[in-house]
Design an enzyme around this catalytic site. Structure first.
Site, PDB file in Angstrom:
ATOM      1  N   ARG A  38     -10.491   5.273   8.476  1.00  0.00           N
ATOM      2  CA  ARG A  38      -9.476   4.802   7.529  1.00  0.00           C
ATOM      3  C   ARG A  38      -8.415   4.074   8.347  1.00  0.00           C
ATOM      4  O   ARG A  38      -7.865   4.626   9.298  1.00  0.00           O
ATOM      5  CB  ARG A  38      -8.863   5.976   6.756  1.00  0.00           C
ATOM      6  CG  ARG A  38      -9.882   6.694   5.890  1.00  0.00           C
ATOM      7  CD  ARG A  38      -9.221   7.698   4.978  1.00  0.00           C
ATOM      8  NE  ARG A  38      -8.528   8.721   5.747  1.00  0.00           N
ATOM      9  CZ  ARG A  38      -7.512   9.445   5.268  1.00  0.00           C
ATOM     10  NH1 ARG A  38      -7.059   9.214   4.056  1.00  0.00           N
ATOM     11  NH2 ARG A  38      -6.954  10.373   6.001  1.00  0.00           N
ATOM     12  N   PHE A  77      15.582  19.585  -1.589  1.00  0.00           N
ATOM     13  CA  PHE A  77      14.188  19.182  -1.782  1.00  0.00           C
ATOM     14  C   PHE A  77      13.945  17.782  -1.215  1.00  0.00           C
ATOM     15  O   PHE A  77      12.897  17.515  -0.616  1.00  0.00           O
ATOM     16  CB  PHE A  77      13.857  19.223  -3.273  1.00  0.00           C
ATOM     17  CG  PHE A  77      12.526  18.618  -3.625  1.00  0.00           C
ATOM     18  CD1 PHE A  77      11.359  19.302  -3.368  1.00  0.00           C
ATOM     19  CD2 PHE A  77      12.449  17.365  -4.212  1.00  0.00           C
ATOM     20  CE1 PHE A  77      10.124  18.744  -3.683  1.00  0.00           C
ATOM     21  CE2 PHE A  77      11.224  16.796  -4.528  1.00  0.00           C
ATOM     22  CZ  PHE A  77      10.060  17.499  -4.265  1.00  0.00           C
ATOM     23  N   ARG A  79       1.864   8.968  12.663  1.00  0.00           N
ATOM     24  CA  ARG A  79       1.490  10.246  13.297  1.00  0.00           C
ATOM     25  C   ARG A  79      -0.018  10.505  13.224  1.00  0.00           C
ATOM     26  O   ARG A  79      -0.611  11.063  14.143  1.00  0.00           O
ATOM     27  CB  ARG A  79       2.231  11.384  12.598  1.00  0.00           C
ATOM     28  CG  ARG A  79       1.978  12.778  13.152  1.00  0.00           C
ATOM     29  CD  ARG A  79       2.383  13.825  12.146  1.00  0.00           C
ATOM     30  NE  ARG A  79       1.608  13.703  10.916  1.00  0.00           N
ATOM     31  CZ  ARG A  79       1.995  14.198   9.739  1.00  0.00           C
ATOM     32  NH1 ARG A  79       3.148  14.823   9.621  1.00  0.00           N
ATOM     33  NH2 ARG A  79       1.213  14.054   8.665  1.00  0.00           N
ATOM     34  N   TYR A  90       0.837  -1.201   0.000  1.00  0.00           N
ATOM     35  CA  TYR A  90       0.000   0.000   0.000  1.00  0.00           C
ATOM     36  C   TYR A  90       0.875   1.256   0.000  1.00  0.00           C
ATOM     37  O   TYR A  90       0.653   2.189  -0.783  1.00  0.00           O
ATOM     38  CB  TYR A  90      -0.930   0.021   1.218  1.00  0.00           C
ATOM     39  CG  TYR A  90      -1.679   1.328   1.340  1.00  0.00           C
ATOM     40  CD1 TYR A  90      -2.753   1.606   0.499  1.00  0.00           C
ATOM     41  CD2 TYR A  90      -1.276   2.297   2.259  1.00  0.00           C
ATOM     42  CE1 TYR A  90      -3.417   2.826   0.574  1.00  0.00           C
ATOM     43  CE2 TYR A  90      -1.935   3.514   2.340  1.00  0.00           C
ATOM     44  CZ  TYR A  90      -3.000   3.782   1.497  1.00  0.00           C
ATOM     45  OH  TYR A  90      -3.637   5.002   1.575  1.00  0.00           O
TER      46      TYR A  90
END
Length: 413
Positions: free
Chosen positions: A225, A285, A212, A168
């Protein structure tokens, strides 16, 4: 009030916070004048949180591609996240999303707040997408197709095993890592990174978010969920939602620590990926979110507050990470410091303590062997020295000005 308390406790956060604020204002002024690009960059600032600023620092061509890639996947994620959409409607949209990005007329109303705006006005994103170079378009289409298919698969499938969990996370985040590597390569600035390393970059971030966001996800309306794998949580409780019950606090923390330990397995791959980057803007980044992830895991580990509210870094520390991450030495230093913080919280009686310690010691060994730990100033761990006098004086002056303005605007008695 919470921010003020944090600043009083950490006055050395003031400068990084001010610098970050100025950078945000500068980025807002650089929003392109064309309506579709203006919409895309405005939405980017609204939905991408702290590292939108880092995206802005990329070169123009790559920045545009990453911006659109992010918004396309954010839109796809909005469809997946909206639990009010019936499965028979949601699954076909997810499977066909890679085709919709070529259609300037397509939109689908779902989500809330800024995400609803993104979906309602998705034609702006499609218009901008069609202006990208062919190599960028192909990379974005490929990842969007694979991610949509993976999301559709898990709409009808529970996350039962750890393998399911990894699969997933691969679909919703590992593919982001693969896609970004393709975009970096298409820009000519980087070599194409191995898929296994790119995948780990995404999994480390996604697993951190899933850990988290336990409470937010479990309380989702109209339907919870559930992304924590049954293989892990069933060792501690009968139902995943039982972890938030106060009587299960000990088991909940043990389960949380098990989840964090699972995420730590990706650290070495992430460090290897970042060490191979050449372009400074691309490096920043990639590095800043990874440092924030290991920091968030350090805060969540052994912390019952994950099941009571929101656990996140203070804004000042986030600002320090954004301002202070420039080289691989900073990455090694941050991973070392945060792993030390996490290690100090390990209770030897925890069922997974030995595995947790083994993974932490492995990344610490990598950081030490880099030879970089002496080349950076730690901005992660709290100093035992007294705070810099100058910063304290500046903070007092700022607070005095704010107080004077507030009292000056009050009507006279």
């Amino acid at each position: 009030m919470g921010t003020l308390r944090a600043i009083l406790k950490h006055p050395d956060d003031v400068y990084p916070l001010l610098k970050l604020k100025m950078a945000a204002r500068s980025a807002e002024k650089q929003i392109p004048p064309q309506p579709h690009w203006g919409f895309c960059y405005t939405m980017l600032h609204k939905v991408s949180r702290s590292f939108a600023l880092v995206i802005q620092q990329l070169g123009t061509e790559l920045r545009d591609a990453v911006c659109i890639f992010y918004l396309v996947l954010r839109a796809l994620d909005t469809v997946e996240d909206d639990t009010s959409i019936a499965t028979e409607i949601k699954v076909p949209i997810l499977n066909a999303f890679h085709r919709h990005i070529y259609d300037k007329e397509w939109h689908f109303s779902c989500g809330t707040k800024e995400y609803k705006v993104l979906m309602d006005e998705f034609h702006h994103v499609s218009t901008a997408f069609l202006e990208l170079g062919k190599g960028y378009q192909e990379a974005i289409e490929d990842i969007t197709q694979r991610m949509g298919a993976g999301m559709a698969k898990f709409i009808c499938k529970e996350v039962e095993t750890v393998d399911d969990y990894d699969e997933y996370c691969h679909y919703v985040a590992g593919l982001v890592g693969l896609g970004l590597s393709k975009l970096f390569h298409a820009s000519g600035k980087e070599d194409l990174q191995p898929d296994s390393l790119s995948n780990s970059m995404g999994l480390f971030l996604q697993k951190t978010n899933i850990i988290r966001d336990y409470l937010e996800d479990i309380n989702e309306i109209p339907k919870s969920r559930m992304f924590w794998p049954r293989e892990i949580w069933s060792k501690y409780v009968d139902k995943l939602e039982d972890l938030k019950n106060e009587e299960n606090s000990v088991k909940a923390v043990q389960c949380l620590n098990d989840m964090v330990t699972n995420a730590l397995i990706h650290m070495d791959d992430c460090v290897k990926y970042m060490s191979d980057l050449r372009d400074p803007a691309i490096f920043r980044f990639c590095a800043i979110p990874q440092i924030m992830a290991i920091g968030t895991l350090a805060m969540c580990y052994n912390n019952i507050e994950v099941f009571r509210g929101v656990v996140k870094m203070r804004r000042g520390l986030t600002a320090k990470i954004i301002n202070g991450t420039k080289t691989m030495a900073d990455v090694y230093g941050a991973f070392y410091d945060f792993s030390c913080m996490l290690k100090s919280k390990v209770d030897k009686s925890d069922p997974n303590a030995s595995t947790t310690l083994s993974r932490l010691e492995a990344i610490q060994k990598t950081c030490r062997e880099s030879g970089s730990l002496t080349k950076r100033n730690s901005y992660i761990l709290e100093s035992k020295k007294q705070h810099n006098l100058f910063l304290t004086v500046v903070l007092i002056i700022i607070l005095a000005i704010i107080f004077a303005r507030l009292t000056g605007t009050n009507p006279a008695n």
